[in-house]
Design a protein around this motif. Structure first.
Motif, PDB file in Angstrom:
ATOM      1  N   MET A   1       0.832  -1.184   0.000  1.00 21.13           N
ATOM      2  CA  MET A   1       0.000   0.000   0.000  1.00 21.13           C
ATOM      3  C   MET A   1       0.878   1.250   0.000  1.00 21.13           C
ATOM      4  SD  MET A   1      -3.279  -0.777   0.133  1.00 21.13           S
ATOM      5  CE  MET A   1      -4.024   0.693   0.712  1.00 21.13           C
ATOM      6  N   ALA A   2       0.397   2.237  -0.713  1.00 15.23           N
ATOM      7  CA  ALA A   2       1.099   3.511  -0.751  1.00 15.23           C
ATOM      8  C   ALA A   2       0.816   4.295   0.529  1.00 15.23           C
ATOM      9  CB  ALA A   2       0.641   4.314  -1.956  1.00 15.23           C
ATOM     10  N   LYS A   3       1.698   5.231   0.819  1.00 15.25           N
ATOM     11  CA  LYS A   3       1.475   6.061   1.996  1.00 15.25           C
ATOM     12  C   LYS A   3       0.224   6.913   1.788  1.00 15.25           C
ATOM     13  CE  LYS A   3       5.135   8.464   2.669  1.00 15.25           C
ATOM     14  NZ  LYS A   3       6.323   9.179   3.110  1.00 15.25           N
ATOM     15  N   LYS A   4      -0.475   7.146   2.858  1.00 10.14           N
ATOM     16  CA  LYS A   4      -1.710   7.921   2.775  1.00 10.14           C
ATOM     17  C   LYS A   4      -1.438   9.339   2.279  1.00 10.14           C
ATOM     18  CE  LYS A   4      -5.903   8.859   5.293  1.00 10.14           C
ATOM     19  NZ  LYS A   4      -6.649   8.660   6.522  1.00 10.14           N
ATOM     20  N   SER A   5      -0.298   9.897   2.658  1.00  8.33           N
ATOM     21  CA  SER A   5       0.034  11.252   2.226  1.00  8.33           C
ATOM     22  C   SER A   5       0.217  11.320   0.705  1.00  8.33           C
ATOM     23  CB  SER A   5       1.302  11.736   2.922  1.00  8.33           C
ATOM     24  OG  SER A   5       2.400  10.910   2.594  1.00  8.33           O
TER      25      SER A   5
ATOM     26  N   VAL B   1       1.872  18.442 -16.378  1.00  8.35           N
ATOM     27  CA  VAL B   1       2.920  17.431 -16.524  1.00  8.35           C
ATOM     28  C   VAL B   1       3.232  16.724 -15.209  1.00  8.35           C
ATOM     29  CG1 VAL B   1       3.987  18.519 -18.508  1.00  8.35           C
ATOM     30  CG2 VAL B   1       4.750  19.124 -16.231  1.00  8.35           C
ATOM     31  N   ARG B   2       2.776  17.266 -14.108  1.00 12.90           N
ATOM     32  CA  ARG B   2       3.021  16.637 -12.809  1.00 12.90           C
ATOM     33  C   ARG B   2       2.043  15.510 -12.514  1.00 12.90           C
ATOM     34  NH1 ARG B   2       4.190  21.636  -8.661  1.00 12.90           N
ATOM     35  NH2 ARG B   2       6.100  22.359  -9.645  1.00 12.90           N
ATOM     36  N   GLU B   3       0.994  15.391 -13.293  1.00 10.04           N
ATOM     37  CA  GLU B   3       0.008  14.341 -13.061  1.00 10.04           C
ATOM     38  C   GLU B   3       0.583  12.987 -13.459  1.00 10.04           C
ATOM     39  OE1 GLU B   3      -3.532  15.376 -15.134  1.00 10.04           O
ATOM     40  OE2 GLU B   3      -3.840  17.183 -13.943  1.00 10.04           O
ATOM     41  N   TYR B   4       0.216  11.967 -12.719  1.00 14.37           N
ATOM     42  CA  TYR B   4       0.669  10.616 -13.018  1.00 14.37           C
ATOM     43  C   TYR B   4      -0.401   9.633 -12.583  1.00 14.37           C
ATOM     44  CZ  TYR B   4       1.996  10.910  -8.108  1.00 14.37           C
ATOM     45  OH  TYR B   4       1.980  11.098  -6.757  1.00 14.37           O
ATOM     46  N   ASN B   5      -0.295   8.419 -13.058  1.00 13.86           N
ATOM     47  CA  ASN B   5      -1.299   7.400 -12.778  1.00 13.86           C
ATOM     48  C   ASN B   5      -0.973   6.654 -11.491  1.00 13.86           C
ATOM     49  OD1 ASN B   5      -2.722   7.859 -15.186  1.00 13.86           O
ATOM     50  ND2 ASN B   5      -1.214   6.663 -16.303  1.00 13.86           N
ATOM     51  N   ARG B   6      -2.015   6.335 -10.747  1.00 12.93           N
ATOM     52  CA  ARG B   6      -1.888   5.516  -9.546  1.00 12.93           C
ATOM     53  C   ARG B   6      -2.965   4.454  -9.578  1.00 12.93           C
ATOM     54  NH1 ARG B   6       1.187   6.138  -5.182  1.00 12.93           N
ATOM     55  NH2 ARG B   6       2.374   8.040  -5.082  1.00 12.93           N
ATOM     56  N   CYS B   7      -2.647   3.318  -9.031  1.00  9.97           N
ATOM     57  CA  CYS B   7      -3.618   2.240  -8.929  1.00  9.97           C
ATOM     58  C   CYS B   7      -4.702   2.650  -7.929  1.00  9.97           C
ATOM     59  CB  CYS B   7      -2.929   0.961  -8.469  1.00  9.97           C
ATOM     60  SG  CYS B   7      -4.048  -0.421  -8.237  1.00  9.97           S
ATOM     61  N   PRO B   8      -5.974   2.598  -8.328  1.00 15.79           N
ATOM     62  CA  PRO B   8      -7.035   2.981  -7.386  1.00 15.79           C
ATOM     63  C   PRO B   8      -7.238   1.968  -6.256  1.00 15.79           C
ATOM     64  CG  PRO B   8      -7.983   2.221  -9.437  1.00 15.79           C
ATOM     65  CD  PRO B   8      -6.493   2.268  -9.640  1.00 15.79           C
ATOM     66  N   LEU B   9      -6.741   0.755  -6.430  1.00 17.12           N
ATOM     67  CA  LEU B   9      -6.933  -0.278  -5.414  1.00 17.12           C
ATOM     68  C   LEU B   9      -5.887  -0.203  -4.307  1.00 17.12           C
ATOM     69  CD1 LEU B   9      -7.697  -3.215  -7.845  1.00 17.12           C
ATOM     70  CD2 LEU B   9      -9.312  -1.745  -6.658  1.00 17.12           C
ATOM     71  N   CYS B  10      -4.615  -0.067  -4.692  1.00 18.88           N
ATOM     72  CA  CYS B  10      -3.560  -0.085  -3.669  1.00 18.88           C
ATOM     73  C   CYS B  10      -2.753   1.208  -3.613  1.00 18.88           C
ATOM     74  CB  CYS B  10      -2.626  -1.265  -3.901  1.00 18.88           C
ATOM     75  SG  CYS B  10      -1.666  -1.148  -5.411  1.00 18.88           S
ATOM     76  N   GLY B  11      -2.847   2.053  -4.632  1.00 15.25           N
ATOM     77  CA  GLY B  11      -2.134   3.321  -4.621  1.00 15.25           C
ATOM     78  C   GLY B  11      -0.751   3.272  -5.228  1.00 15.25           C
TER      79      GLY B  11
ATOM     80  N   LEU C   1      -0.900  -0.388 -15.412  1.00 14.30           N
ATOM     81  CA  LEU C   1      -1.434  -0.828 -16.698  1.00 14.30           C
ATOM     82  C   LEU C   1      -2.619   0.060 -17.058  1.00 14.30           C
ATOM     83  CD1 LEU C   1      -1.428  -4.654 -15.968  1.00 14.30           C
ATOM     84  CD2 LEU C   1       0.286  -3.358 -17.212  1.00 14.30           C
ATOM     85  N   ARG C   2      -2.452   0.906 -18.062  1.00 12.14           N
ATOM     86  CA  ARG C   2      -3.511   1.842 -18.432  1.00 12.14           C
ATOM     87  C   ARG C   2      -4.770   1.136 -18.900  1.00 12.14           C
ATOM     88  NH1 ARG C   2      -0.837   6.681 -21.990  1.00 12.14           N
ATOM     89  NH2 ARG C   2       0.592   7.438 -20.397  1.00 12.14           N
ATOM     90  N   ARG C   3      -4.593   0.072 -19.634  1.00  9.47           N
ATOM     91  CA  ARG C   3      -5.735  -0.630 -20.208  1.00  9.47           C
ATOM     92  C   ARG C   3      -6.696  -1.141 -19.133  1.00  9.47           C
ATOM     93  NH1 ARG C   3      -5.342  -5.678 -24.461  1.00  9.47           N
ATOM     94  NH2 ARG C   3      -7.572  -5.982 -24.683  1.00  9.47           N
ATOM     95  N   PHE C   4      -6.148  -1.537 -18.004  1.00 11.86           N
ATOM     96  CA  PHE C   4      -6.969  -2.097 -16.935  1.00 11.86           C
ATOM     97  C   PHE C   4      -7.099  -1.161 -15.738  1.00 11.86           C
ATOM     98  CE2 PHE C   4      -5.193  -5.670 -19.287  1.00 11.86           C
ATOM     99  CZ  PHE C   4      -6.363  -6.335 -19.621  1.00 11.86           C
ATOM    100  N   ASP C   5      -6.436  -0.017 -15.772  1.00  8.71           N
ATOM    101  CA  ASP C   5      -6.505   0.996 -14.716  1.00  8.71           C
ATOM    102  C   ASP C   5      -6.124   0.421 -13.352  1.00  8.71           C
ATOM    103  OD1 ASP C   5      -6.994   3.562 -13.655  1.00  8.71           O
ATOM    104  OD2 ASP C   5      -8.996   2.956 -13.021  1.00  8.71           O
ATOM    105  N   MET C   6      -5.024  -0.330 -13.319  1.00  7.32           N
ATOM    106  CA  MET C   6      -4.520  -0.865 -12.054  1.00  7.32           C
ATOM    107  C   MET C   6      -3.059  -1.257 -12.216  1.00  7.32           C
ATOM    108  SD  MET C   6      -6.348  -4.603 -11.947  1.00  7.32           S
ATOM    109  CE  MET C   6      -7.957  -3.986 -12.296  1.00  7.32           C
ATOM    110  N   CYS C   7      -2.400  -1.511 -11.106  1.00  4.62           N
ATOM    111  CA  CYS C   7      -0.994  -1.906 -11.160  1.00  4.62           C
ATOM    112  C   CYS C   7      -0.891  -3.397 -11.492  1.00  4.62           C
ATOM    113  CB  CYS C   7      -0.306  -1.594  -9.840  1.00  4.62           C
ATOM    114  SG  CYS C   7      -0.833  -2.617  -8.472  1.00  4.62           S
ATOM    115  N   ARG C   8       0.302  -3.833 -11.783  1.00  4.85           N
ATOM    116  CA  ARG C   8       0.499  -5.220 -12.196  1.00  4.85           C
ATOM    117  C   ARG C   8       0.208  -6.202 -11.070  1.00  4.85           C
ATOM    118  NH1 ARG C   8       5.067  -7.538 -10.271  1.00  4.85           N
ATOM    119  NH2 ARG C   8       6.577  -6.146  -9.325  1.00  4.85           N
TER     120      ARG C   8
END
Length: 61
Positions: A1-5, A18-28, A34-41
């Motif tokens: 899990m990613a840090k809450k901050s 340009v500062r925006e980046y993708n994060r997994c909505p399930l674990c952070g 993986l963009r196609r599935f909107d989650m991390c591997r």
């Protein structure tokens, strides 16, 4: 899990686009996203092994 901050910082509107980046909505997780599935591997592998992602199955040869 990613840090809450880090999750809170990601949710806020960024000053520059340009500062925006993708994060997994399930674990952070921000890496191995993986963009196609909107989650991390890791989440993808876990859900695919449980057959919760339609159209995805483990390959074997």
């Amino acid at each position: 899990m990613a840090k809450k901050s880090m999750m809170e910082r990601h949710a806020k509107e960024q000053k520059f686009k340009v500062r925006e980046y993708n994060r997994c909505p399930l674990c952070g997780r921000s890496r191995a996203y993986l963009r196609r599935f909107d989650m991390c591997r890791l989440c993808f592998r876990d859900l695919a092994s449980k057959a919760q992602i339609p159209g995805v199955k483990k390959s074997s040869w």
